[in-house]
Design an enzyme around this catalytic site. Structure first.
Site, PDB file in Angstrom:
ATOM      1  N   ASP A 160      82.816 -82.041 -44.509  1.00 65.74           N
ATOM      2  CA  ASP A 160      82.445 -82.488 -43.145  1.00 65.74           C
ATOM      3  C   ASP A 160      83.491 -82.914 -42.249  1.00 65.74           C
ATOM      4  O   ASP A 160      84.201 -84.038 -42.647  1.00 65.74           O
ATOM      5  CB  ASP A 160      81.389 -83.780 -43.379  1.00 65.74           C
ATOM      6  CG  ASP A 160      81.007 -84.199 -42.088  1.00 65.74           C
ATOM      7  OD1 ASP A 160      80.836 -83.545 -41.295  1.00 65.74           O
ATOM      8  OD2 ASP A 160      80.573 -85.659 -41.991  1.00 65.74           O
ATOM      9  N   GLU A 200      80.732 -77.762 -42.233  1.00 66.84           N
ATOM     10  CA  GLU A 200      79.709 -77.946 -41.198  1.00 66.84           C
ATOM     11  C   GLU A 200      80.523 -77.629 -39.964  1.00 66.84           C
ATOM     12  O   GLU A 200      81.846 -77.714 -39.464  1.00 66.84           O
ATOM     13  CB  GLU A 200      79.571 -79.564 -41.034  1.00 66.84           C
ATOM     14  CG  GLU A 200      78.115 -79.747 -39.950  1.00 66.84           C
ATOM     15  CD  GLU A 200      77.804 -81.150 -40.229  1.00 66.84           C
ATOM     16  OE1 GLU A 200      76.878 -81.394 -40.993  1.00 66.84           O
ATOM     17  OE2 GLU A 200      78.242 -82.068 -39.314  1.00 66.84           O
ATOM     18  N   ASP A 203      80.277 -89.793 -44.676  1.00 67.32           N
ATOM     19  CA  ASP A 203      81.182 -88.550 -44.472  1.00 67.32           C
ATOM     20  C   ASP A 203      80.888 -87.745 -45.746  1.00 67.32           C
ATOM     21  O   ASP A 203      80.769 -86.600 -45.546  1.00 67.32           O
ATOM     22  CB  ASP A 203      82.425 -88.638 -43.922  1.00 67.32           C
ATOM     23  CG  ASP A 203      82.480 -89.557 -42.699  1.00 67.32           C
ATOM     24  OD1 ASP A 203      82.088 -88.774 -41.710  1.00 67.32           O
ATOM     25  OD2 ASP A 203      83.356 -90.252 -42.603  1.00 67.32           O
TER      26      ASP A 203
END
Length: 161
Positions: free
Chosen positions: A7, A67, A139
């Site tokens: 991420d 992502e 996260d």
């Protein structure tokens, strides 16, 4: 197969490592890569690259998933996020790791069943899917969700002739 979920973020990049064997998932590790908020942008990007290179060398993932960038209200934040994401993709490519890329809505849909799910819901489902996993923060939870999504997509692709 060891899947590294990422991420990306300039301040904090979450990471999560899972092992996928068909539909069975097992948590291996997770954490956060942080950069010095007072350092100049080029130094922060270099620090992110160095930390990720060390992580990949230590954990030796088979594949990775990242992502995709979503557009923030603040264009500067979006640009910084994109630059951090570029570093993550570059480091994975240099390590010869194939990378799957997933939109945040797709990750939420895959893990929670709702593309508009809140972070808290994603975190809760990650805990259900990886029971007992000590998660290093939001996260890291998002990174594990990205890894889970990649595992599901890889398993589905193997079943489709």
């Amino acid at each position: 197969m060891k899947i590294l979920g990422l991420d990306p973020g300039l301040g904090t990049t979450g990471w999560g490592l899972i092992e996928a064997d068909g539909n069975r998932l097992r948590h291996l590790a997770n954490g956060q890569l942080k950069t010095d908020t007072h350092a100049p942008l080029p130094r922060r990007l270099a620090a992110l690259a160095e930390q990720l290179e060390a992580l990949i060398a230590e954990q030796r993932p088979t594949t990775a998933a990242v992502e995709e960038v979503f557009v923030n209200k603040n264009p500067q934040s979006t640009l910084k996020l994109g630059q951090a994401r570029g570093v993550v993709l570059m480091v994975a490519a240099r390590a010869e790791i194939e990378v799957g890329e997933y939109a945040a809505r797709l990750v939420k849909k895959a893990v929670v069943g709702n593309g508009n799910a809140e972070k808290v819901q994603v975190h809760a489902m990650v805990l259900r899917l990886l029971p007992g996993a000590p998660i290093a923060g939001p996260d890291a939870a998002d990174a594990l969700a990205v890894a889970i999504t990649h595992a599901h997509h890889l398993a589905s692709n193997r079943r489709i002739p």
